[in-house]
Design a protein around this motif. Structure first.
Motif, PDB file in Angstrom:
ATOM      1  N   GLY B 406       0.839  -1.279   0.102  1.00 49.17           N
ATOM      2  CA  GLY B 406       0.149  -0.055  -0.070  1.00 49.17           C
ATOM      3  C   GLY B 406       0.864   1.193  -0.108  1.00 49.17           C
ATOM      4  N   LEU B 407       2.202   1.061  -0.062  1.00 42.59           N
ATOM      5  CA  LEU B 407       3.098   2.270  -0.024  1.00 42.59           C
ATOM      6  C   LEU B 407       3.203   2.689  -1.580  1.00 42.59           C
ATOM      7  N   THR B 408       2.871   3.712  -1.983  1.00 44.87           N
ATOM      8  CA  THR B 408       2.869   4.274  -3.342  1.00 44.87           C
ATOM      9  C   THR B 408       4.322   4.600  -3.727  1.00 44.87           C
ATOM     10  N   THR B 409       4.891   4.189  -4.656  1.00 43.18           N
ATOM     11  CA  THR B 409       6.289   4.754  -5.226  1.00 43.18           C
ATOM     12  C   THR B 409       6.104   4.962  -6.804  1.00 43.18           C
ATOM     13  N   ASN B 410       6.999   5.913  -7.060  1.00 38.57           N
ATOM     14  CA  ASN B 410       6.978   6.310  -8.458  1.00 38.57           C
ATOM     15  C   ASN B 410       7.985   5.303  -9.447  1.00 38.57           C
ATOM     16  N   LYS B 411       8.026   5.506 -10.608  1.00 42.91           N
ATOM     17  CA  LYS B 411       8.815   4.611 -11.616  1.00 42.91           C
ATOM     18  C   LYS B 411      10.320   4.640 -10.960  1.00 42.91           C
ATOM     19  N   TYR B 412      10.857   5.400 -10.521  1.00 43.68           N
ATOM     20  CA  TYR B 412      12.150   5.353  -9.874  1.00 43.68           C
ATOM     21  C   TYR B 412      12.271   4.656  -8.531  1.00 43.68           C
ATOM     22  N   GLY B 413      11.313   4.259  -8.078  1.00 38.63           N
ATOM     23  CA  GLY B 413      11.147   3.517  -6.605  1.00 38.63           C
ATOM     24  C   GLY B 413      10.993   4.543  -5.527  1.00 38.63           C
ATOM     25  N   ILE B 415       9.433   7.021  -2.777  1.00 35.17           N
ATOM     26  CA  ILE B 415       8.197   7.129  -2.161  1.00 35.17           C
ATOM     27  C   ILE B 415       7.359   8.362  -2.610  1.00 35.17           C
ATOM     28  N   ILE B 416       6.213   8.215  -2.974  1.00 35.85           N
ATOM     29  CA  ILE B 416       5.294   9.397  -3.248  1.00 35.85           C
ATOM     30  C   ILE B 416       4.899   9.716  -1.778  1.00 35.85           C
ATOM     31  N   ALA B 417       5.162  11.414  -1.690  1.00 34.44           N
ATOM     32  CA  ALA B 417       4.681  11.804  -0.381  1.00 34.44           C
ATOM     33  C   ALA B 417       4.097  13.392  -0.630  1.00 34.44           C
ATOM     34  N   ASP B 418       3.555  13.863   0.056  1.00 41.74           N
ATOM     35  CA  ASP B 418       2.879  15.329  -0.053  1.00 41.74           C
ATOM     36  C   ASP B 418       3.900  16.358   0.656  1.00 41.74           C
ATOM     37  N   GLU B 419       3.689  17.421   0.468  1.00 41.14           N
ATOM     38  CA  GLU B 419       4.533  18.470   1.155  1.00 41.14           C
ATOM     39  C   GLU B 419       5.081  18.258   2.653  1.00 41.14           C
ATOM     40  N   VAL B 428       1.963   6.674   8.008  1.00 35.45           N
ATOM     41  CA  VAL B 428       3.568   6.798   7.573  1.00 35.45           C
ATOM     42  C   VAL B 428       3.685   7.827   6.594  1.00 35.45           C
ATOM     43  N   TRP B 429       4.868   8.367   7.280  1.00 33.05           N
ATOM     44  CA  TRP B 429       5.578   9.609   6.450  1.00 33.05           C
ATOM     45  C   TRP B 429       6.812   9.262   6.006  1.00 33.05           C
ATOM     46  N   ALA B 430       7.447  10.029   5.052  1.00 32.50           N
ATOM     47  CA  ALA B 430       8.656   9.744   4.398  1.00 32.50           C
ATOM     48  C   ALA B 430       9.411  10.981   3.822  1.00 32.50           C
ATOM     49  N   GLY B 431      10.500  11.160   3.788  1.00 42.18           N
ATOM     50  CA  GLY B 431      11.070  12.266   3.459  1.00 42.18           C
ATOM     51  C   GLY B 431      12.673  12.109   3.163  1.00 42.18           C
TER      52      GLY B 431
END
Lengths: 286, 463
Positions: B406-413, B415-419, B428-431
């Motif tokens: 369920g953790l969405t990523t882009n084609k480069y792997g 992680i897609i996250a907002d501001e 779950v946050w990522a940065g």
């Protein structure tokens, strides 16, 4: 710190260690490995899991003393502690029911096939283990392998036990007799794994090998463990360690394993001199 | 405005090319006060906007000018958990100093050097002040990765009263600060000091713990009782160039080379460190970024190395590395082969013996806005090198993505996250680099900070 609970001296500079690492035990699966470090200035070395005990929270490793780090480890005793043990790393072995599984272990590679054979046995597969060594007294884990295999076949180079010859001698005759074999897994010296791949390739028998290139972090970060499989670059730590034996570039693996040989020799020579001096001092003190 | 910007005292280039001691020596207290006096204390300080973590720059500089170093240190640490690191490795010339008001007429205030001075002063005098820590909230937060993003996020959350545990895959916390950035640019004792400051704030650091393998994100949240997770695992999957011969012995990723030397202390091999390092006489580093400069300057310092080249396919204008680092490299005797592109590695018995390159010229601008390098026909030549370090970038590590449904990523792997760093997974946050791709320490810290604020809001709103 990761205490050594038990240590046994086995054949040919091979030692068995039972190490407290409860965190790793919870996730350990067949085919995986850990990375350990002995002391503050130590290097990180990968070792395949030979066994683990969920109740005791321990893992079992077989280590052969060849260079500085493994020789230093051979000098450690039960009660001593390793600085770091991290993992488990690697993609676990794929097991599916309804197969005849032939596992081939050469030398201390037997320790690495042990949990994989057990995983196949547990789901009801027929398991045949072919284990081999140079001579009878160097053969490891015979009893353990018998306990989890439907059949154990043994080869020794000098003929002192089982079939005289290599593990491939046994495999070759199995294939020639057209014994049913669905999956072959080989772990041991690269020359042995390559020989197994060469035997099964013409027959199209699915064959896996577990690769042991030089490695550092184990998370895919350093790129030291790159291997070529089917003309594609793979990192053994995160994409492996098991790969399709028929697609592996074994020549490259052998070359890359020697990458730091000159440095390892320098390091080991210095270490041996220090050990000698130490012994000398101790003798002088008497 | 009569006072010129204070230069930075540095170790002599010939001397320092033989050691791993820090190159810039730092301001004295007198220099710092004088430099601080150059700040005109703008009402509307643009420098703060230029800083990804909004350090209260005019305030801390005011305290330095007044000679009140303890207060300056306290002010810095209100927003920045790693001032001694930032004062050394931030690209100030593109951030705070780029927009300094006096910079329009004279040289900008040396904000980075002042930050470094204050952090060093505090550490050296030993009176490290602790900021106010909020009463315990009873919330548990897991931070994955002890690099700049994770350390910053953890520090901010701890100050807000949460129980924070950082999980680190390596045996030492710091991430790129310990495995990537060399000792002569960022002494490891400084990272250790900043990490121990976090521990004083109450942060628990669990090394030798690989999230994705030792434990998954779901297990941390569902079984271990963590209310939220921050993923700051960085960009740690080295890119290779896809040219023939790159698996020859002697071709290394910058990550491998730098990790061997920095984290594993390979510069003390074979006497005090067990991890072997490349022992080549002639070394080429491919790339033009900070990692390439770090690799080249590191190779230069190894006692057995005689010649080090930087091979970069564009011109010096397009080089992404900090000007200061390029300048330091030149001073230390590194030879720059610009507008030069490797085409294949040449081997003998599996070992690298040379690298074939071709000359390039600059054509039309490409998608990145930089002029595209075009090969010059017939310009091939062979560089005699026994080691090549590839520093052409990093992708994202797959371990967490693969094990977190369920953790969405882009084609480069990535992680897609907002501001704020919020991902597709609740709680779950990522940065940092795992979201934006390989970038700078301070950008990762900025992301850690924003995520900490958002995580705080989230866990406080949960019953």
């Amino acid at each position: 710190m990761y205490p050594i609970v038990e240590k046994n001296d086995l054949a040919a500079k091979v030692y068995r260690y039972v190490i407290k690492a409860p965190q790793i035990v919870k996730k350990a699966r067949a085919g995986q490995f850990v990375i350990l470090r002995l002391h503050e200035e130590g290097e990180r070395i990968p070792i395949t899991l030979a066994d683990w005990d969920a109740v005791q929270g321990t893992i079992t490793l077989y280590v052969q003393a060849v260079g500085k780090t493994t020789t230093m480890m051979s000098m450690m005793k039960a009660g001593d502690s390793l600085m770091d043990v991290v993992g488990p790393f690697g993609v676990p072995s794929h097991v599916e029911p309804g197969k005849t599984f032939v596992a081939i272990g050469g030398g201390f590679g037997i320790a690495a096939i042990h949990p994989i054979v057990r995983a196949h046995k547990l789901i009801g597969n027929k398991t045949i283990s072919i284990i081999g060594s140079r001579s009878k007294d160097l053969l490891l884990m015979e009893d353990e392998m018998r306990a989890i295999s439907d059949e154990v076949r043994i080869a020794t180079d000098d003929g002192s036990y089982g079939t005289k010859g290599f593990v491939t001698t046994i495999l070759k005759s199995m294939l020639e007799q057209r014994e049913p074999v669905d999956v072959v897994l080989a772990i041991g010296p690269v020359v042995m794994m390559k020989a197994v791949a060469d035997l099964t390739r013409p027959l199209g028998v699915q064959t896996l090998v577990s690769l042991n290139p030089i490695m550092m972090d184990g998370t895919g970060m350093c790129g030291a463990c790159r291997v070529v499989v089917g003309n594609k670059m793979k990192f053994a730590c995160v994409d492996g360690p098991e790969f399709d034996a028929h697609a592996v570039d074994f020549e490259l693996l052998m070359a890359r394993q020697k990458m730091y040989s000159p440095q390892e020799k320098i390091s080991f020579d210095i270490f041996e001199k220090i050990c000698e001096a130490q012994e000398h001092r101790e003798t002088a003190a008497w | 405005m009569k006072i010129p910007r204070h230069g930075m005292p540095e170790q002599d280039p010939l001397e320092r090319a033989k050691n791993f001691l820090e190159v810039p020596l730092g301001y004295t207290a007198e220099m710092a006060v004088e430099e601080a006096e150059r700040c005109i204390q703008c009402k509307n300080p643009k420098c703060m906007e230029g800083c990804p973590v909004n350090v209260k720059i005019p305030q801390f500089i005011f305290h330095v000018a007044m000679g009140n170093f303890p207060l300056a240190a306290q002010t810095l640490k209100e927003t920045n958990a790693l001032p001694a690191v930032c004062g050394r490795v931030c690209p100030q010339e593109e951030q705070c100093e780029a927009v300094c008001t006096i910079g329009a007429k004279v040289e900008p205030v040396a904000i980075g050097r002042l930050e470094r001075f204050v952090a060093d002063w505090e550490r050296m005098t030993g009176n490290v002040s602790l900021p106010v820590i909020a009463p315990p909230t009873g919330k548990k937060i897991a931070v994955i990765g002890a690099g700049p993003a994770g350390l910053t996020c953890a520090g901010d959350l701890a100050k807000l009263g949460h129980a924070v545990t950082i999980f680190e895959a390596l045996h030492k916390p710091g991430g790129v600060l310990v495995y990537g950035i060399p000792e002569f640019r960022l002494p490891k004792q400084i990272v250790d000091a900043e990490v121990s400051f976090l521990e004083k704030l109450g942060v628990t650091i669990q090394c030798d713990f690989v999230v994705g393998m030792t434990r998954t994100v779901d297990e941390l949240m569902n079984e271990d009782g963590f209310d939220a997770v921050f993923i700051g695992t960085g960009a740690g999957l080295p890119y290779f160039m896809g040219i023939p011969g790159e698996n020859l012995n002697g071709v290394y990723s910058a990550n491998e080379f730098l990790t061997r030397v920095n984290l594993m202390k390979g510069f003390e091999f074979p006497n005090h460190a067990d991890t072997p390092v490349p022992m080549a006489k002639h070394v080429a580093v491919i790339g033009g970024g900070n990692t390439a400069m770090d690799s080249a300057r590191t190779a230069r310092r190894l006692p057995w190395t005689e010649k080090v080249y930087i091979v970069y396919r564009r011109s010096s204008v397009e080089m992404p590395a900090r000007k200061e680092e390029i300048h330091h490299g030149e001073q230390e005797g590194i030879e720059f082969l610009l507008l030069t592109n490797p085409t294949r590695f040449i081997g003998n018995n599996g070992w690298l013996v040379g690298m074939e390159c071709q000359k390039m010229e600059l054509g039309e601008p490409d998608a990145s806005g930089r002029r595209k390098p075009v090969p010059v026909a017939g310009s091939e030549f062979v560089l005699d090198v026994e080691a090549v370090i590839v520093a052409t970038g990093n992708g994202s590590n797959p371990l967490i993505n693969k094990t977190t449904p369920g953790l969405t990523t882009n084609k480069y792997g990535n992680i897609i996250a907002d501001e704020t760093g919020k991902t597709s997974r609740e709680g779950v946050w990522a940065g940092g680099d795992i979201v934006i791709g390989a970038a700078t320490v301070i950008k990762a810290m900025g992301a850690g900070k924003k995520a900490a604020a958002a995580i705080h809001e989230y866990v406080q709103s949960k019953k």
